[in-house]
Design a protein around this motif. Sequence first.
Motif, PDB file in Angstrom:
ATOM      1  N   ASP A  36      -9.680   0.029  -2.765  1.00 42.20           N
ATOM      2  CA  ASP A  36      -9.335  -1.386  -2.604  1.00 42.20           C
ATOM      3  C   ASP A  36      -8.889  -1.688  -1.183  1.00 42.20           C
ATOM      4  O   ASP A  36      -9.197  -2.754  -0.634  1.00 42.20           O
ATOM      5  N   THR A  37      -8.158  -0.741  -0.588  1.00 44.76           N
ATOM      6  CA  THR A  37      -7.717  -0.941   0.792  1.00 44.76           C
ATOM      7  C   THR A  37      -8.906  -1.024   1.739  1.00 44.76           C
ATOM      8  O   THR A  37      -8.977  -1.905   2.611  1.00 44.76           O
ATOM      9  N   LEU A  38      -9.854  -0.107   1.586  1.00 44.74           N
ATOM     10  CA  LEU A  38     -11.060  -0.152   2.416  1.00 44.74           C
ATOM     11  C   LEU A  38     -11.860  -1.423   2.159  1.00 44.74           C
ATOM     12  O   LEU A  38     -12.432  -2.003   3.082  1.00 44.74           O
ATOM     13  N   TYR A  39     -11.881  -1.837   0.902  1.00 47.03           N
ATOM     14  CA  TYR A  39     -12.608  -3.060   0.565  1.00 47.03           C
ATOM     15  C   TYR A  39     -11.985  -4.279   1.244  1.00 47.03           C
ATOM     16  O   TYR A  39     -12.676  -5.121   1.803  1.00 47.03           O
TER      17      TYR A  39
ATOM     18  N   LEU B 142      -4.339  10.390  -9.851  1.00 49.04           N
ATOM     19  CA  LEU B 142      -5.239  10.536  -8.703  1.00 49.04           C
ATOM     20  C   LEU B 142      -6.336   9.473  -8.730  1.00 49.04           C
ATOM     21  O   LEU B 142      -6.758   8.975  -7.681  1.00 49.04           O
ATOM     22  N   GLU B 143      -6.796   9.144  -9.917  1.00 53.40           N
ATOM     23  CA  GLU B 143      -7.794   8.080 -10.036  1.00 53.40           C
ATOM     24  C   GLU B 143      -7.203   6.737  -9.595  1.00 53.40           C
ATOM     25  O   GLU B 143      -7.862   5.948  -8.916  1.00 53.40           O
ATOM     26  N   ARG B 144      -5.959   6.501  -9.980  1.00 48.65           N
ATOM     27  CA  ARG B 144      -5.284   5.282  -9.538  1.00 48.65           C
ATOM     28  C   ARG B 144      -5.107   5.269  -8.029  1.00 48.65           C
ATOM     29  O   ARG B 144      -5.313   4.244  -7.365  1.00 48.65           O
ATOM     30  N   LEU B 145      -4.760   6.433  -7.474  1.00 53.50           N
ATOM     31  CA  LEU B 145      -4.608   6.535  -6.027  1.00 53.50           C
ATOM     32  C   LEU B 145      -5.944   6.318  -5.318  1.00 53.50           C
ATOM     33  O   LEU B 145      -6.024   5.633  -4.288  1.00 53.50           O
TER      34      LEU B 145
ATOM     35  N   ILE C 123       0.834  -1.203   0.000  1.00 57.37           N
ATOM     36  CA  ILE C 123       0.000   0.000   0.000  1.00 57.37           C
ATOM     37  C   ILE C 123       0.869   1.254   0.000  1.00 57.37           C
ATOM     38  O   ILE C 123       0.601   2.234  -0.708  1.00 57.37           O
ATOM     39  N   ALA C 124       1.932   1.235   0.816  1.00 57.21           N
ATOM     40  CA  ALA C 124       2.827   2.398   0.857  1.00 57.21           C
ATOM     41  C   ALA C 124       3.455   2.646  -0.509  1.00 57.21           C
ATOM     42  O   ALA C 124       3.587   3.801  -0.955  1.00 57.21           O
ATOM     43  N   HIS C 125       3.851   1.552  -1.175  1.00 56.43           N
ATOM     44  CA  HIS C 125       4.449   1.698  -2.505  1.00 56.43           C
ATOM     45  C   HIS C 125       3.424   2.220  -3.503  1.00 56.43           C
ATOM     46  O   HIS C 125       3.732   3.112  -4.331  1.00 56.43           O
ATOM     47  N   GLU C 126       2.202   1.675  -3.448  1.00 57.54           N
ATOM     48  CA  GLU C 126       1.173   2.084  -4.402  1.00 57.54           C
ATOM     49  C   GLU C 126       0.777   3.541  -4.196  1.00 57.54           C
ATOM     50  O   GLU C 126       0.463   4.245  -5.150  1.00 57.54           O
ATOM     51  N   ILE C 127       0.790   4.011  -2.964  1.00 53.48           N
ATOM     52  CA  ILE C 127       0.407   5.400  -2.702  1.00 53.48           C
ATOM     53  C   ILE C 127       1.566   6.358  -2.971  1.00 53.48           C
ATOM     54  O   ILE C 127       1.377   7.466  -3.490  1.00 53.48           O
ATOM     55  N   ARG C 128       2.782   5.906  -2.637  1.00 54.25           N
ATOM     56  CA  ARG C 128       3.930   6.790  -2.795  1.00 54.25           C
ATOM     57  C   ARG C 128       4.235   7.083  -4.253  1.00 54.25           C
ATOM     58  O   ARG C 128       4.572   8.232  -4.616  1.00 54.25           O
ATOM     59  N   THR C 129       4.122   6.063  -5.109  1.00 56.68           N
ATOM     60  CA  THR C 129       4.488   6.243  -6.514  1.00 56.68           C
ATOM     61  C   THR C 129       3.640   7.300  -7.210  1.00 56.68           C
ATOM     62  O   THR C 129       4.178   8.248  -7.815  1.00 56.68           O
ATOM     63  N   PRO C 130       2.299   7.226  -7.181  1.00 61.18           N
ATOM     64  CA  PRO C 130       1.534   8.279  -7.868  1.00 61.18           C
ATOM     65  C   PRO C 130       1.692   9.650  -7.224  1.00 61.18           C
ATOM     66  O   PRO C 130       1.706  10.676  -7.925  1.00 61.18           O
ATOM     67  N   LEU C 131       1.812   9.697  -5.885  1.00 58.42           N
ATOM     68  CA  LEU C 131       2.014  10.995  -5.236  1.00 58.42           C
ATOM     69  C   LEU C 131       3.333  11.622  -5.654  1.00 58.42           C
ATOM     70  O   LEU C 131       3.414  12.834  -5.898  1.00 58.42           O
ATOM     71  N   THR C 132       4.378  10.803  -5.751  1.00 59.24           N
ATOM     72  CA  THR C 132       5.675  11.320  -6.195  1.00 59.24           C
ATOM     73  C   THR C 132       5.605  11.840  -7.614  1.00 59.24           C
ATOM     74  O   THR C 132       6.140  12.916  -7.932  1.00 59.24           O
ATOM     75  N   ASN C 133       4.933  11.108  -8.479  1.00 55.69           N
ATOM     76  CA  ASN C 133       4.801  11.551  -9.877  1.00 55.69           C
ATOM     77  C   ASN C 133       4.000  12.843  -9.974  1.00 55.69           C
ATOM     78  O   ASN C 133       4.344  13.751 -10.755  1.00 55.69           O
ATOM     79  N   ILE C 134       2.912  12.935  -9.184  1.00 57.14           N
ATOM     80  CA  ILE C 134       2.093  14.143  -9.213  1.00 57.14           C
ATOM     81  C   ILE C 134       2.896  15.350  -8.735  1.00 57.14           C
ATOM     82  O   ILE C 134       2.864  16.437  -9.333  1.00 57.14           O
ATOM     83  N   MET C 135       3.634  15.164  -7.630  1.00 54.61           N
ATOM     84  CA  MET C 135       4.441  16.266  -7.108  1.00 54.61           C
ATOM     85  C   MET C 135       5.521  16.679  -8.089  1.00 54.61           C
ATOM     86  O   MET C 135       5.782  17.882  -8.299  1.00 54.61           O
ATOM     87  N   THR C 136       6.151  15.705  -8.736  1.00 53.59           N
ATOM     88  CA  THR C 136       7.215  16.014  -9.693  1.00 53.59           C
ATOM     89  C   THR C 136       6.673  16.786 -10.880  1.00 53.59           C
ATOM     90  O   THR C 136       7.243  17.822 -11.294  1.00 53.59           O
TER      91      THR C 136
END
Length: 270
Positions: free
Chosen positions: A175-178, A166-169, A127-140
Amino acid sequence: MEWTVNGRTYRAFRFQLNHPQYGAIVLGLNITPHILFISKFNIVLLWTFLITNVISGLYAVFIVHKGLKPLQVLQRYLSKVNANRLDIRVPVGELPVELIQLGEAQNEMLERLQHGFNRLSEFSSDIAHEIRTPLTNIMTQTHVALSSKRTVAEYQEILSSNSEKLERLSKTIRDTLYLAKSENRLLHNNKKRLQLEEIIKPLLEFYESMAEEKQVSLELSGNSVQFGDKQMLQRAVGNIISNALRHCVKSRLPSEVQQGHNQLLLRDFQ
């Protein structure tokens, strides 16, 4: 009557007599030996009582210590268990027959805890990897976009790319809540007859762009009916396709190999 004369104790009984000369007769007995015997007997009895109590107490302590030793062994092993040492198991062979089932139950519990903790660790890492990757790309992309002036088309392209991330995030969070609800059995299953083609075809269209980036073609062949929950089935198939594409090497495979792989995947679906 009882009296003492010259260190000797006498006990006597007086009997009345119907005699004109003697009105009574007294019968006495020296009871000094009896008094000495009873005195010594009381001392012996007191020491016997004390010694017996001491021996009984020591024996009781020994028996209790020996009886509780298996529990101490069990407690010693369980006290070593923590979040970093869930691999510890109770040696059932060192326990008496009465505690074997308890030891086995403890080992099974530790096995379940270790399995659940490992799953939680892997899940948290993913989960950390899945959240970190799109956030890093968005920030960059945002920092790059703000570093200089852009045209409207460039801003639209950046916003569109950020929207996809953001949609992927958002999907990852859903999915995590599910999964959290499914682990706690909070989901309501609505099982009914489903056409698998109607379930899988929209998923292939959704992941088509991701497959093109990986240079992989997605094909659907055959159709069958499955009795189950539509939403859960879509999530399961979607996760399989997503994981397969995410971990796919970006290279063009021979057509016969790629076709065989797709057929194997869809056959598993059916």
